[in-house]
Design an enzyme around this catalytic site. Structure first.
Site, PDB file in Angstrom:
ATOM      1  N   LYS A 256       0.855  -1.197   0.000  1.00  0.00           N
ATOM      2  CA  LYS A 256       0.000   0.000   0.000  1.00  0.00           C
ATOM      3  C   LYS A 256       0.887   1.242   0.000  1.00  0.00           C
ATOM      4  O   LYS A 256       1.680   1.448   0.913  1.00  0.00           O
ATOM      5  CB  LYS A 256      -0.918  -0.006   1.226  1.00  0.00           C
ATOM      6  CG  LYS A 256      -1.716   1.299   1.414  1.00  0.00           C
ATOM      7  CD  LYS A 256      -2.668   1.238   2.615  1.00  0.00           C
ATOM      8  CE  LYS A 256      -3.322   2.585   2.900  1.00  0.00           C
ATOM      9  NZ  LYS A 256      -4.201   2.573   4.095  1.00  0.00           N
ATOM     10  N   ASP A 261      -2.612  10.099   3.836  1.00  0.00           N
ATOM     11  CA  ASP A 261      -4.019   9.725   3.967  1.00  0.00           C
ATOM     12  C   ASP A 261      -4.744  10.734   4.855  1.00  0.00           C
ATOM     13  O   ASP A 261      -4.700  10.655   6.081  1.00  0.00           O
ATOM     14  CB  ASP A 261      -4.119   8.311   4.571  1.00  0.00           C
ATOM     15  CG  ASP A 261      -5.565   7.855   4.718  1.00  0.00           C
ATOM     16  OD1 ASP A 261      -6.465   8.520   4.176  1.00  0.00           O
ATOM     17  OD2 ASP A 261      -5.781   6.800   5.376  1.00  0.00           O
ATOM     18  N   LYS A 268     -10.208  12.827   8.229  1.00  0.00           N
ATOM     19  CA  LYS A 268      -9.743  12.383   9.547  1.00  0.00           C
ATOM     20  C   LYS A 268      -9.672  13.579  10.495  1.00  0.00           C
ATOM     21  O   LYS A 268      -9.499  14.715  10.046  1.00  0.00           O
ATOM     22  CB  LYS A 268      -8.334  11.786   9.426  1.00  0.00           C
ATOM     23  CG  LYS A 268      -8.271  10.404   8.792  1.00  0.00           C
ATOM     24  CD  LYS A 268      -6.839   9.886   8.775  1.00  0.00           C
ATOM     25  CE  LYS A 268      -6.744   8.518   8.130  1.00  0.00           C
ATOM     26  NZ  LYS A 268      -7.475   7.467   8.862  1.00  0.00           N
ATOM     27  N   ASP A 279       1.537   6.139   5.807  1.00  0.00           N
ATOM     28  CA  ASP A 279       0.558   5.234   5.197  1.00  0.00           C
ATOM     29  C   ASP A 279       1.087   4.552   3.927  1.00  0.00           C
ATOM     30  O   ASP A 279       0.375   3.789   3.291  1.00  0.00           O
ATOM     31  CB  ASP A 279      -0.749   5.987   4.909  1.00  0.00           C
ATOM     32  CG  ASP A 279      -1.974   5.100   5.024  1.00  0.00           C
ATOM     33  OD1 ASP A 279      -1.873   4.025   5.650  1.00  0.00           O
ATOM     34  OD2 ASP A 279      -3.035   5.471   4.489  1.00  0.00           O
ATOM     35  N   ASP A 338     -12.261   7.179   3.584  1.00  0.00           N
ATOM     36  CA  ASP A 338     -11.074   6.902   4.395  1.00  0.00           C
ATOM     37  C   ASP A 338     -10.676   5.423   4.342  1.00  0.00           C
ATOM     38  O   ASP A 338      -9.607   5.051   4.799  1.00  0.00           O
ATOM     39  CB  ASP A 338     -11.320   7.345   5.844  1.00  0.00           C
ATOM     40  CG  ASP A 338     -10.026   7.489   6.632  1.00  0.00           C
ATOM     41  OD1 ASP A 338      -8.947   7.443   5.997  1.00  0.00           O
ATOM     42  OD2 ASP A 338     -10.105   7.650   7.866  1.00  0.00           O
ATOM     43  N   GLU A 340      -9.488   3.824   1.955  1.00  0.00           N
ATOM     44  CA  GLU A 340      -8.909   3.954   0.603  1.00  0.00           C
ATOM     45  C   GLU A 340      -7.871   2.889   0.312  1.00  0.00           C
ATOM     46  O   GLU A 340      -7.629   2.574  -0.852  1.00  0.00           O
ATOM     47  CB  GLU A 340      -8.304   5.355   0.437  1.00  0.00           C
ATOM     48  CG  GLU A 340      -6.865   5.519   0.945  1.00  0.00           C
ATOM     49  CD  GLU A 340      -6.695   5.291   2.439  1.00  0.00           C
ATOM     50  OE1 GLU A 340      -7.706   5.350   3.172  1.00  0.00           O
ATOM     51  OE2 GLU A 340      -5.560   5.039   2.873  1.00  0.00           O
ATOM     52  N   ARG A 342      -7.808  -0.332   0.756  1.00  0.00           N
ATOM     53  CA  ARG A 342      -8.356  -1.517   0.084  1.00  0.00           C
ATOM     54  C   ARG A 342      -8.712  -1.208  -1.363  1.00  0.00           C
ATOM     55  O   ARG A 342      -8.720  -2.086  -2.205  1.00  0.00           O
ATOM     56  CB  ARG A 342      -9.562  -2.047   0.885  1.00  0.00           C
ATOM     57  CG  ARG A 342     -10.674  -1.050   1.056  1.00  0.00           C
ATOM     58  CD  ARG A 342     -11.636  -1.447   2.176  1.00  0.00           C
ATOM     59  NE  ARG A 342     -11.132  -1.058   3.504  1.00  0.00           N
ATOM     60  CZ  ARG A 342     -11.752  -1.292   4.639  1.00  0.00           C
ATOM     61  NH1 ARG A 342     -12.907  -1.940   4.644  1.00  0.00           N
ATOM     62  NH2 ARG A 342     -11.231  -0.903   5.792  1.00  0.00           N
TER      63      ARG A 342
HETATM   64  N1  BES Z   1      -4.418   4.338   6.930  1.00  0.00           N
HETATM   65  C1  BES Z   1      -5.602   4.080   7.673  1.00  0.00           C
HETATM   66  C2  BES Z   1      -5.418   3.009   8.736  1.00  0.00           C
HETATM   67  C3  BES Z   1      -4.670   3.427   9.961  1.00  0.00           C
HETATM   68  C4  BES Z   1      -5.319   4.135  10.960  1.00  0.00           C
HETATM   69  C5  BES Z   1      -3.376   3.056  10.171  1.00  0.00           C
HETATM   70  C6  BES Z   1      -4.661   4.480  12.120  1.00  0.00           C
HETATM   71  C7  BES Z   1      -2.711   3.392  11.323  1.00  0.00           C
HETATM   72  C8  BES Z   1      -3.359   4.108  12.298  1.00  0.00           C
HETATM   73  C9  BES Z   1      -6.716   3.586   6.734  1.00  0.00           C
HETATM   74  O1  BES Z   1      -6.699   4.117   5.463  1.00  0.00           O
HETATM   75  C10 BES Z   1      -8.005   3.996   7.372  1.00  0.00           C
HETATM   76  O2  BES Z   1      -8.242   5.160   7.461  1.00  0.00           O
HETATM   77  N2  BES Z   1      -8.801   3.027   7.779  1.00  0.00           N
HETATM   78  C11 BES Z   1     -10.046   3.294   8.406  1.00  0.00           C
HETATM   79  C12 BES Z   1     -11.059   2.315   7.881  1.00  0.00           C
HETATM   80  C13 BES Z   1     -12.461   2.637   8.292  1.00  0.00           C
HETATM   81  C14 BES Z   1     -12.925   3.896   7.596  1.00  0.00           C
HETATM   82  C15 BES Z   1     -13.326   1.471   7.941  1.00  0.00           C
HETATM   83  C16 BES Z   1      -9.862   3.127   9.913  1.00  0.00           C
HETATM   84  O3  BES Z   1      -9.153   2.216  10.320  1.00  0.00           O
HETATM   85  O4  BES Z   1     -10.375   3.955  10.642  1.00  0.00           O
HETATM   86 ZN    ZN Z   2      -4.876   4.701   4.748  1.00  0.00          ZN
HETATM   87 MN    MN Z   3      -7.763   5.951   5.322  1.00  0.00          MN
END
Ligand code: BES
Ligand code: ZN
Ligand code: MN
Length: 507
Positions: A256, A261, A268, A279, A338, A340, A342
């Site tokens: 990834k 992000d 966020k 990220d 968010d 993104e 996947r």
């Molecule tokens: N890059 C983030 C995941 C992440 C969050 C990594 C905090 C490290 C620390 C990912 O893109 C994300 O935002 N995931 C969301 C998914 C949700 C919207 C289903 C998450 O984990 O909040």
């Molecule tokens: Zn992310």
């Molecule tokens: Mn995200």
């Protein structure tokens, strides 16, 4: 940094003119007649030192020992994990000293994995980020230029092999840390692609970079959707390492590469958003792994795929509810912009099919839920294939880069159902790391597949904020295992010209 392995007993270590000497002392230490043994004995008898892991005793100008700084470090039972901790503490304790070189000496023969652990710990503890800082030549410049690992059995073939492998891993880990640490404006998709092109100069490695036009032509609608809100052009990076016959099925690594992000329109919150520069740690781990492959030259084929883009809010950005068509033809309702990671990964997983791979492993800072589930100790491991899961788990244990298998029951995919597309990109909050993996699994049906969620392990927050370089160690150990002992032993042609088997290597 230069690493060197030497055969060294305590008697000779005492005469070694290194500026700093770290002596690793195991439980059941038996003292000889040499000055170092005498020092250890005296310290233990006085109650000032114990072989217990984590104990440190520093001395300066010790009698009949040539090194100015002598650090005794307890390593308990001598296991790789204890050695890693002890060496990290000892090197950190020496940080104030102006030493350009140090020697880490095992008082007794090292157990399997302990040499590698020492190499990794020295490298980790002495890494200094400088890319975007004004460097004070005297104060900030990383001082340590050389590390000598001394072991009584340092000339044994198995110890040599473990050492050389560890130096290769270290180079990969350092590269991954460096790129993951760089801020988003210095590590754009374009710059990541340039870093990959640099790796393409190494023997047996080739790199191809696709831009927006090629990606559109491939029909990567999910990947494009994430990138469309950003002023930075996306890049799709394809790395190839060829260590075996052309026709041999490769292992494909997919990283990834979200260089920042923000969450997009599903923005966020502000606190700690800076950490979302990390990220692209999955991408960095793929770059690092290729760096190690270039060094270690195992007999197998590996492909690295990196979908790289930013995730930004913008007038042109994707909106919650938008439906896009992925390269696989499946339509996706983007309920949360968010989620993104996947979206960029699913198209890369479809692209991976063309290599007819023996296995595909994606590596991603994918979910906050994985941080809640496993913290910073183990990465989340998901796999559609038991053999692959076991091999990755074992590689993590041997590399001290741990992971833990998580479930993929189909019932977890229920929440991804929607009335408006073939699949939604989010389910509810429960089991968020698993539902993310279930989403990816839909695009990875054509080959044995595994997914490593490194959201909790790829970087540290707080005062020690920075990238860890994980899971480069795990990936390299896995790939070397796949190359197989027999194949790896065969001499192979080398673009750079055979230069024998060097003992020391530059890092
Ligand atoms: N890059 C983030 C995941 C992440 C969050 C990594 C905090 C490290 C620390 C990912 O893109 C994300 O935002 N995931 C969301 C998914 C949700 C919207 C289903 C998450 O984990 O909040
Ligand atoms: Zn992310
Ligand atoms: Mn995200």
């Amino acid at each position: 940094m230069d690493f060197e392995l030497v055969s060294l007993r305590l008697t000779r270590a005492a005469a070694d003119k290194t500026p700093a000497l770290i002596v690793l002392v195991q439980d059941g230490f038996t003292s000889g007649e040499d000055p170092i043994s005498a020092l250890v004995r005296r310290a233990i008898d006085a109650g000032d030192f114990a072989t217990e892991s984590g104990k440190l005793l520093a001395s300066y100008g010790a009698a009949r020992i040539a090194a100015a700084h002598v650090l005794l470090a307890g390593i308990g039972d001598g296991s790789a994990a204890q050695v890693r901790k002890a060496v990290a503490a000892a090197v950190t304790a020496l940080k104030g000293a102006p030493a350009k070189s140090l020697t880490v000496c095992f008082a007794q023969a090292a157990t399997a994995g302990a040499i590698a652990a020492a190499v990794q710990a020295v490298a980790d503890a002495s890494y200094v980020y400088t890319a975007t800082r004004t460097v004070d030549k005297d104060k900030d410049r990383p001082k340590l230029k050389q590390a000598v690992i001394g072991a009584p059995d340092g000339d044994a073939d198995a110890v040599q092999a473990e050492f050389e492998q560890a130096v290769g891993v270290v180079r990969g880990v350092q590269l991954a840390r460096e790129w993951a640490n760089r801020p988003a404006n210095h590590a754009t998709p374009t710059r990541l692609a340039e870093a990959a092109k640099e790796l393409g100069k190494l023997p047996r490695i080739e790199c191809e970079v696709l831009g927006p036009k090629e990606v559109a032509k491939l029909g990567m609608g999910a990947f494009q959707a994430v990138a469309q809100g950003s002023g930075e052009e996306l890049r799709f990076i394809v790395l190839r390492y060829q260590g075996a016959a052309k026709g041999e099925a490769p292992v494909v690594l997919v990283g990834k590469g979200i260089t920042f992000d923000t969450g997009g329109i599903s923005l966020k919150p502000a606190p700690e958003m800076d950490e979302m520069k990390f990220d692209m740690s999955g991408a960095a781990s793929v770059l690092g792994t290729f760096r190690a492959l270039g060094e270690l030259k195992p007999a197998l084929n590996v492909v690295g795929l990196i979908p790289a883009s930013e995730n930004m809010p913008d007038g042109r950005a994707i909106k919650p509810g938008d439906v896009v068509t992925s390269m696989s033809g499946q339509t996706i309702e983007i309920l949360n912009t968010d989620a993104e990671g996947r979206l960029v990964l699913c198209d890369a997983l479809s692209y991976a099919e063309r290599f007819k791979p023996r296995a595909v492993i994606d590596i991603a800072t994918l979910t906050g839920a994985c941080v809640i589930a496993l913290g910073a100790v183990r990465s989340g491991l998901f796999a559609s294939d038991d053999g692959l899961a076991e091999a990755l788990h074992a590689a993590g244990e041997s590399a001290l880069d741990l992971c833990w298998r998580m479930p993929l029951d189909d019932d977890y995919a229920e929440g991804l159902k929607t009335n408006f597309a073939d699949v939604a990109n989010v389910a509810g909050r429960p089991a968020g790391a698993v539902t993310a993996a279930k989403f990816l699994q839909r695009f990875a049906k054509a080959y044995p597949w595994a997914h490593l969620d490194i959201a909790g392990t790829a970087w540290k927050g707080g005062k020690a904020k920075g990238a860890t370089g994980r899971p480069v160690g795990l990936l390299v150990h896995y790939l070397l295992g796949q190359a197989g002992a027999a194949a790896a032993a065969e001499p192979k042609p080398d673009k750079s010209g055979g230069k024998g088997k060097p003992k020391a290597r530059r890092n």
